[in-house]
Design a protein around this motif. Structure first.
Motif, mmCIF file in Angstrom:
data_model
loop_
_atom_site.group_PDB
_atom_site.id
_atom_site.type_symbol
_atom_site.label_atom_id
_atom_site.label_comp_id
_atom_site.label_asym_id
_atom_site.label_seq_id
_atom_site.Cartn_x
_atom_site.Cartn_y
_atom_site.Cartn_z
ATOM 1 N N THR A 138 0.799 -1.343 0.197
ATOM 2 C CA THR A 138 0.036 -0.348 -0.213
ATOM 3 C C THR A 138 1.100 0.893 -0.050
ATOM 4 N N SER A 139 -0.013 2.138 -0.156
ATOM 5 C CA SER A 139 0.866 3.718 -0.354
ATOM 6 C C SER A 139 -0.062 5.092 0.598
ATOM 7 N N GLY A 140 0.681 5.660 1.152
ATOM 8 C CA GLY A 140 -0.688 6.410 1.478
ATOM 9 C C GLY A 140 -0.569 7.800 0.131
ATOM 10 N N LYS A 141 0.096 8.106 -1.062
ATOM 11 C CA LYS A 141 -0.289 8.650 -2.443
ATOM 12 C C LYS A 141 -0.196 8.321 -3.217
ATOM 13 N N GLY A 142 -0.954 8.037 -4.434
ATOM 14 C CA GLY A 142 -0.429 7.291 -5.787
ATOM 15 C C GLY A 142 1.129 8.220 -6.001
ATOM 16 N N GLY A 143 1.641 7.382 -7.090
ATOM 17 C CA GLY A 143 2.229 8.152 -7.952
ATOM 18 C C GLY A 143 4.022 7.402 -6.767
ATOM 19 N N VAL A 144 3.927 6.634 -6.324
ATOM 20 C CA VAL A 144 5.134 6.541 -5.746
ATOM 21 C C VAL A 144 5.624 5.143 -5.802
ATOM 22 N N PHE A 199 -9.097 -0.501 -7.470
ATOM 23 C CA PHE A 199 -9.785 -0.727 -8.633
ATOM 24 C C PHE A 199 -10.166 0.692 -9.691
ATOM 25 N N GLY A 200 -10.390 -0.167 -11.166
ATOM 26 C CA GLY A 200 -10.758 1.296 -11.755
ATOM 27 C C GLY A 200 -9.222 1.550 -12.986
ATOM 28 N N ILE A 226 0.566 -14.331 -2.369
ATOM 29 C CA ILE A 226 -0.966 -13.919 -2.816
ATOM 30 C C ILE A 226 -0.149 -12.806 -1.960
ATOM 31 N N ILE A 227 0.039 -11.242 -3.406
ATOM 32 C CA ILE A 227 0.457 -10.067 -3.034
ATOM 33 C C ILE A 227 -0.786 -8.932 -3.708
ATOM 34 N N VAL A 228 -1.585 -8.568 -3.065
ATOM 35 C CA VAL A 228 -2.533 -7.581 -3.348
ATOM 36 C C VAL A 228 -1.995 -6.267 -2.863
ATOM 37 N N ASP A 229 -1.956 -6.075 -4.096
ATOM 38 C CA ASP A 229 -1.503 -4.273 -4.636
ATOM 39 C C ASP A 229 -3.303 -3.719 -4.259
ATOM 40 N N THR A 230 -3.135 -2.729 -2.864
ATOM 41 C CA THR A 230 -4.066 -1.851 -2.803
ATOM 42 C C THR A 230 -4.716 -0.649 -3.633
ATOM 43 N N GLY A 231 -5.480 -0.228 -3.939
ATOM 44 C CA GLY A 231 -5.356 1.450 -4.417
ATOM 45 C C GLY A 231 -5.008 2.462 -3.279
ATOM 46 N N ALA A 232 -3.966 3.675 -3.813
ATOM 47 C CA ALA A 232 -3.124 4.268 -3.014
ATOM 48 C C ALA A 232 -4.083 5.111 -2.410
ATOM 49 N N ASP A 248 -11.499 3.915 2.676
ATOM 50 C CA ASP A 248 -13.037 2.967 3.595
ATOM 51 C C ASP A 248 -12.031 1.570 2.987
ATOM 52 N N ALA A 249 -11.389 1.462 1.247
ATOM 53 C CA ALA A 249 -11.160 -0.169 0.997
ATOM 54 C C ALA A 249 -10.390 -0.188 0.970
ATOM 55 N N VAL A 250 -9.691 0.498 0.929
ATOM 56 C CA VAL A 250 -8.175 0.325 1.432
ATOM 57 C C VAL A 250 -7.408 0.311 2.970
ATOM 58 N N LEU A 251 -8.567 0.902 3.566
ATOM 59 C CA LEU A 251 -7.917 0.419 5.353
ATOM 60 C C LEU A 251 -8.627 -1.054 5.500
#
Length: 311
Positions: A48-54, A81-82, A156-162, A166-169
């Motif tokens: 995971t990450s706190g913001k996108g683009g990292v 997602f998306g 299994i590596i789960v690549d979350t949204g940035a 609620d979904a990421v948490l």
């Protein structure tokens, strides 16, 4: 329109065509199948990450490739997602996604796409977002099929949204093993802290059993990466009392940038690249931890069950 946007449009078009052409038929299921005591459990790692683009998805892909090189069976679940970041980085457009498992009766093997280097990935589509609205029968069907993934993959590596959603948490709370990717950018550091603050205040987060590791990306040196971690860790330790460790650093690397543009993981394109060597060392640390029996394997079925039921 860039290449990534073009790929996303193709994916959306294929999904719409599939939805109109196929009825939603689910095969019969056995509710006890996924709870069998002899069923193997995969190691689930959430990135995971706190913001996108990292570079979060780049980290997921290259760690998966390195684990595969060490003889492990690896599947990435793209839960951003998306955006379809994993398939773009692999240069592969999947025929099916997790929604097809839920709504079209596809099997787990049907929805896994095999990318370069023998790494499998599952596109999340919009399927996971609707899990909380499913009937008990549908949920049992999904978890039974997800349990099959534990027999297909060792990791299994789960690549979350940035970012903080609620979904990421929910993914982070469900996973016992978390890799937080951050960079020297001030916004990345502050957003990483904000994510950890929200995670720490989540009513179902168990900090005592969670393994939280920080990967510092796009740094000039290992020294800078360590200093970045120490800076974040000092604030987290003081205000959140949240234990975490430094997994390692990935340096700025033009060969990695080139590999991304060519939609090939740098770990496959250039074994001598600085970033590839860093991913090798980081993977060795992750696997050394597993050998030392420091990792509690829950399996992907328990992971998703936790998201929906909160148990």
């Amino acid at each position: 329109m860039d290449q990534a946007e073009g790929l996303r449009n193709i994916i959306k078009k294929n999904n719409l065509m599939s939805a109109s052409a196929q009825p939603a038929v689910k095969p019969q299921y056995d509710q006890t199948q996924y709870t069998h005591p002899q069923r193997p459990l995969a190691r689930v790692i959430t990135v995971t990450s706190g913001k996108g683009g990292v570079g979060k998805s780049n980290v997921s892909v290259n760690l998966a490739v390195q684990m595969k090189k060490r003889g492990l069976r690896v599947v990435i679940l793209d839960a951003d997602f998306g955006l379809a970041n994993i398939e773009i980085m692999f240069g592969t457009v999947p025929e099916h996604n997790l929604s097809d498992l839920i709504y079209k009766g596809k099997s787990m093997k049907d929805i896994i796409t095999w990318g370069p280097g023998g790494v499998g990935f599952i596109s999340g589509g919009s399927g996971i977002a609707g899990l909380s609205n499913l009937s008990r029968e549908d949920f049992t069907y999904i978890v039974q099929n997800l349990a099959e993934l534990d027999t297909i993959a060792d990791v299994i590596i789960v690549d979350t949204g940035a970012g903080i959603s609620d979904a990421v948490l929910e993914f982070l709370v469900a996973g016992g093993e978390i890799i937080l990717v951050t960079t020297p950018e001030p916004t990345s550091i502050t957003d990483s802290y904000s994510l950890l603050k929200m995670l720490n205040s989540h009513p179902r987060f168990q900090k005592e059993s969670a393994q939280l590791r920080v990967l510092t990306n796009r740094v000039e040196s290992e020294k800078e990466g360590r200093a970045l971690f120490d800076k974040l860790n000092a604030v987290v330790s003081k205000y959140l009392k949240l234990p975490m460790s430094h997994l390692g650093s990935v340096p700025q690397d033009n060969q990695l940038v080139k590999a991304v543009l060519q939609q090939t993981p740098v770990s496959l394109q250039s074994e001598n690249a600085k970033s590839t060597r860093a991913f090798m060392e980081i993977t060795d640390r992750l696997l050394a931890g597993e050998t030392a029996s420091q990792v509690k394997k829950r399996g992907i079925a328990a992971f998703f069950s936790h998201i929906v039921t909160g148990k």
